[in-house]
Design an enzyme around this catalytic site. Structure first.
Site, PDB file in Angstrom:
ATOM      1  N   GLY A   7       1.144  -1.298  -0.139  1.00 15.04           N
ATOM      2  CA  GLY A   7      -0.093   0.216   0.381  1.00 15.04           C
ATOM      3  C   GLY A   7       1.099   0.786  -0.209  1.00 15.04           C
ATOM      4  N   LYS A 179      -6.073   5.285  19.701  1.00 14.05           N
ATOM      5  CA  LYS A 179      -6.551   6.373  18.514  1.00 14.05           C
ATOM      6  C   LYS A 179      -8.203   5.975  18.140  1.00 14.05           C
ATOM      7  CE  LYS A 179      -4.776   8.417  15.136  1.00 14.05           C
ATOM      8  NZ  LYS A 179      -4.237   7.833  13.814  1.00 14.05           N
ATOM      9  N   ASN A 183     -10.137   9.013  16.859  1.00 13.84           N
ATOM     10  CA  ASN A 183     -11.186   8.655  15.464  1.00 13.84           C
ATOM     11  C   ASN A 183     -12.874   8.407  15.070  1.00 13.84           C
ATOM     12  OD1 ASN A 183      -8.031   5.658  13.988  1.00 13.84           O
ATOM     13  ND2 ASN A 183      -8.978   9.304  13.609  1.00 13.84           N
ATOM     14  N   SER A 249      -9.197  13.035   8.336  1.00  5.08           N
ATOM     15  CA  SER A 249      -8.913  11.589   6.429  1.00  5.08           C
ATOM     16  C   SER A 249     -10.367  11.034   6.506  1.00  5.08           C
ATOM     17  CB  SER A 249      -7.843  10.742   7.116  1.00  5.08           C
ATOM     18  OG  SER A 249      -8.826   9.643   7.845  1.00  5.08           O
ATOM     19  N   GLU A 261     -13.186   4.731   6.487  1.00  2.00           N
ATOM     20  CA  GLU A 261     -13.274   3.088   6.956  1.00  2.00           C
ATOM     21  C   GLU A 261     -13.695   3.754   8.030  1.00  2.00           C
ATOM     22  OE1 GLU A 261      -8.865   5.015   7.440  1.00  2.00           O
ATOM     23  OE2 GLU A 261      -8.652   2.620   7.146  1.00  2.00           O
TER      24      GLU A 261
END
Ligand SMILES: NC(=O)C1=CN([C@@H]2O[C@H](COP(=O)(O)OP(=O)(O)OC[C@H]3O[C@@H](n4cnc5c(N)ncnc54)[C@H](OP(=O)(O)O)[C@@H]3O)[C@@H](O)[C@H]2O)C=CC1
Ligand SMILES: CC(C)(CO)C(=O)C(=O)O
Length: 295
Positions: A7, A179, A183, A249, A261
């Site tokens: 990736g 995290k 998020n 993001s 996501e």
């Protein structure tokens, strides 16, 4: 150590270029479909002080790699791994946001040595340019936590030489959950309102932020992760201040009409809540809205 990168987007490109620049051998690992038959890729790296370029080899196999750094989006991890030839002795290190793929990798590749990490570096990929726009910290640990093996991997120095600072954490799950919690709050709210991370500091957002933090802490505690509602609120505030001028993001994914996501971020909270018979209506609502695009 010979590093494989799966990736080569913003984060994968950042690590590939930094490791290459620090003198370590790097191979981009991807299927023919992704490489379009090319055997190398020319990338440039830039930050405020410097820029350089490199021609990195592409292979479909980890034959030459000691460790594979997995840097796709969370929902691409399993598919991406299945399209390459993964050699038995190659260690695996994940570096995506969201939760779930780490456990799936463990189930699918039980004989591989697995590490998980999380990073606060900020990067963008525009065409073949990797733009490193925010320096950060990377935290890495054995997944799952293992009391019986030597704790610190030998390759940690490679990463620290290439892209400091890298910290080893014996209990990586807590770092991943911290995290995840950040998020779960910042990403969907900024995505739906198309606002900057710093705008979430306004008093009007505090009631919904508190509800989300409460739900996340309930689920974390059920999963044996000691995270209180107050601690999550503080973390969110701190990251909103530190990244006040950033578009998260997910805000960018929604803006550019790319998949988000969400299912591996708030969706993971919803899934774990079901397992422990907890109700998380605020998280459910965000998953529903962002999955259907109705907001
Ligand atoms: N960018 C950032 O600043 C940060 C990102 N993260 C997290 O890191 C992860 C990666 O993010 P980011 O780098 O921004 O995402 P990108 O979309 O820029 O990078 C993902 C890369 O993986 C490639 N890819 C997808 N499927 C495959 C496959 N089957 N084989 C080979 N390559 C594949 C994509 O190619 P293609 O584009 O052609 O599909 C793309 O180049 C995410 O979980 C993100 O949340 C965490 C901290 C900061
Ligand atoms: C920490 C944060 C919220 C920074 O924008 C992030 O990880 C993201 O945007 O995905």
């Amino acid at each position: 150590m010979h590093w494989g990168i799966l990736g080569d987007g913003a984060i994968g490109g950042l690590y590939a270029m930094s490791l290459y620049h620090a003198g370590y051998p790097v191979t981009l690992v991807m299927s023919n479909e992704f490489s379009q038959g090319q055997s190398f890729r020319q990338l440039t790296y830039e930050n405020e002080q410097t820029h350089y370029q490199a021609e990195l080899p592409i292979e479909q196999t980890t034959d030459h790699c000691d460790i594979l750094l997995i840097c796709t989006k969370s929902y691409q991890v399993l598919d991406a791994l299945q399209t390459i030839h993964l050699t038995q002795n190659c260690e695996l290190l994940t570096l995506h946001n969201g939760m779930g793929p780490q456990q799936k990798i463990l189930n699918r590749y039980p004989d591989h040595s697995l590490w998980a990490g999380t990073t606060t570096h900020g990067a963008k990929r525009q065409s073949n340019h990797i733009i490193h726009h925010g320096s950060g910290i990377t935290t890495i640990g054995r997944y799952p936590k293992n009391h019986h093996t030597a704790p610190c991997p030998t390759w940690l120095d490679d990463l620290n030489n290439a892209l400091p600072e890298v910290i080893f954490d014996e209990n990586i799950e807590i770092a991943l959950w911290r995290k995840l919690a950040i998020n779960c709050v910042i990403n969907p709210l900024t995505a739906i309102d198309q606002c900057l991370n710093g705008e979430l500091l306004s008093p009007s957002y505090q009631p919904v932020i508190r509800e989300l933090c409460y739900e996340i802490s309930q689920v974390a505690n059920a999963c044996q992760i000691p995270l209180s509602c107050g601690e999550i609120e503080q973390l969110v505030q701190q990251v909103c201040k530190q990244t006040a001028k950033n578009h998260s993001s997910m805000a960018q994914d929604v803006y550019y009409r790319r998949p988000t996501e969400i299912k591996l971020i708030n969706g993971y909270i919803v899934e774990m809540a079901k397992r422990y018979n907890l109700d998380v209506p605020f998280n459910r609502h965000l998953v529903k809205n962002l999955t259907t695009g109705e907001f």
